[in-house]
Design an enzyme around this catalytic site. Structure first.
Site, PDB file in Angstrom:
ATOM      1  CE1 TYR A  58      -2.291  -5.195  11.160  1.00 57.79           C
ATOM      2  CE2 TYR A  58      -4.685  -5.454  11.102  1.00 57.79           C
ATOM      3  CZ  TYR A  58      -3.517  -5.001  10.528  1.00 57.79           C
ATOM      4  OH  TYR A  58      -3.566  -4.328   9.327  1.00 57.79           O
ATOM      5  CE  LYS A 117      -3.166  -1.439  11.245  1.00 56.59           C
ATOM      6  NZ  LYS A 117      -2.392  -0.354  10.604  1.00 56.59           N
ATOM      7  CE  LYS A 163       6.256  15.094  20.474  1.00 57.76           C
ATOM      8  NZ  LYS A 163       6.962  14.339  21.541  1.00 57.76           N
ATOM      9  CB  THR A 191      -0.030  -5.952   0.712  1.00 62.22           C
ATOM     10  OG1 THR A 191      -0.443  -6.540   1.967  1.00 62.22           O
ATOM     11  CG2 THR A 191      -1.013  -4.858   0.318  1.00 62.22           C
ATOM     12  CB  ILE A 218      -0.941  -0.018   1.223  1.00 66.48           C
ATOM     13  CG1 ILE A 218      -2.017  -1.094   1.050  1.00 66.48           C
ATOM     14  CG2 ILE A 218      -1.588   1.353   1.443  1.00 66.48           C
ATOM     15  CD1 ILE A 218      -2.848  -1.328   2.294  1.00 66.48           C
ATOM     16  CG  ASN A 254       1.049   2.427   4.607  1.00 62.90           C
ATOM     17  OD1 ASN A 254      -0.017   1.826   4.529  1.00 62.90           O
ATOM     18  ND2 ASN A 254       2.188   1.936   4.133  1.00 62.90           N
ATOM     19  CG  ASP A 297      11.687   1.057  14.655  1.00 66.27           C
ATOM     20  OD1 ASP A 297      10.473   1.211  14.426  1.00 66.27           O
ATOM     21  OD2 ASP A 297      12.124   0.257  15.497  1.00 66.27           O
TER      22      ASP A 297
END
Length: 283
Positions: A156, A160, A126, A191, A18, A92, A65
């Site tokens: 996960y 999310k 931020k 993906t 993506i 993303n 990272d």
């Protein structure tokens, strides 16, 4: 005129899937893009692919990272140092994260899942928000897994869901500065993170969605292009679902978590270049 002509963007996890499709779409819409990725090899390959497509002067690369604050700040600064402004941040980057039974999940895998999937979004908001001045668009990749049970592993899904909540609260804070904050919740998208090198891994999930085609990274990139543009000037605090109608079916359409039932637990680090791992459990 292209919708994003003169805009400058940062795309985290922009080297594949993506992320890379979004880099391609942003560049096609006239934007210049800083790609960030933990995997240096795929990052350099992404830059080369963009150069081969005629966008050599429209992309830059910062490897690191996204859970590290210094790296995120550096990526946002690179956009300003290179092109003098920051208009769009697409947060993303992600991993599959911890999977398996909650009763067997290692604390360090749980914490790393939230670091990659949630802390990274907080850091992106931020540091992009600080540098955007008066006006901009921040978009995070959420997931339909964050909207209900059964669409992903425990860690996960929880991470999310936190992204979706953070999107709303950040939109409230940054709205008066004309910075819009939204999220995209993909469904089953083809993906490397989703199919793990084997497209047939997606067949069972895709069979449950009303739309007959498998979702592609470009489908998410199209939603991103809209949210990043002035066409979405009155859209903020929203999570846009792009899932081929999967959630339009019953809430249990995805069934039980297959990884949970497989008797394994571990950590899926996706396309980061870091090794994933699992162990068998007694389940």
């Amino acid at each position: 005129m292209k919708r994003l002509e003169g805009r400058v963007a940062v795309v985290t996890g922009g080297a594949s899937g993506i992320g890379f499709a979004s880099v391609e779409r942003l560049a096609a819409e006239g934007a210049r893009v800083v790609i960030t990725d933990l995997n240096e090899a795929t990052g350099k390959a992404a830059v080369q692919r963009m150069a081969d497509a005629g966008h050599a002067e429209a992309v830059d690369l910062v490897c690191g990272d996204v859970a590290d604050e210094a790296h995120v700040a550096d990526a946002m600064d690179r956009a300003i140092d290179r092109w003098g402004r920051l208009d769009i941040a697409f947060l993303n980057a992600g991993v599959g994260g911890a999977f398996g039974s909650l009763l067997e999940t290692a604390v360090e895998d749980w914490d790393q899942t939230f670091a990659y999937l949630t802390r990274s979004v907080f850091l992106g908001i931020k540091h992009a928000g600080k540098r955007m001045g008066e006006g901009g668009s921040i978009i995070a990749t959420a997931s339909i897994a964050g909207l209900g049970g059964g669409a992903g592993s425990h860690g996960y899904s929880a991470a999310k869901a936190a992204v979706i909540s953070l999107t709303r609260t950040a939109a409230m804070e940054l709205g008066p500065r004309r910075i819009r904050v939204n999220a995209i919740a993909p469904g089953v998208i083809s993906t490397p993170l989703a199919h793990r090198g084997k497209e047939s891994n997606l067949e069972a999930l895709c069979a449950r969605q009303p739309w007959p085609d498998t979702g592609q990274p470009a489908d998410i990139a199209a939603a991103l292009a809209f949210l990043a543009s002035d066409d979405a000037r009155f859209v903020t605090g929203e999570t846009v679902t792009v899932d081929g109608g999967l959630r339009a079916r019953s809430s249990d359409v995805l069934g039980d978590n297959s990884m949970l039932l497989a008797g394994r637990t571990g950590m899926n680090r996706g396309s980061t270049g870091l090794k994933s791992g699992f162990r068998n459990t007694d389940r």
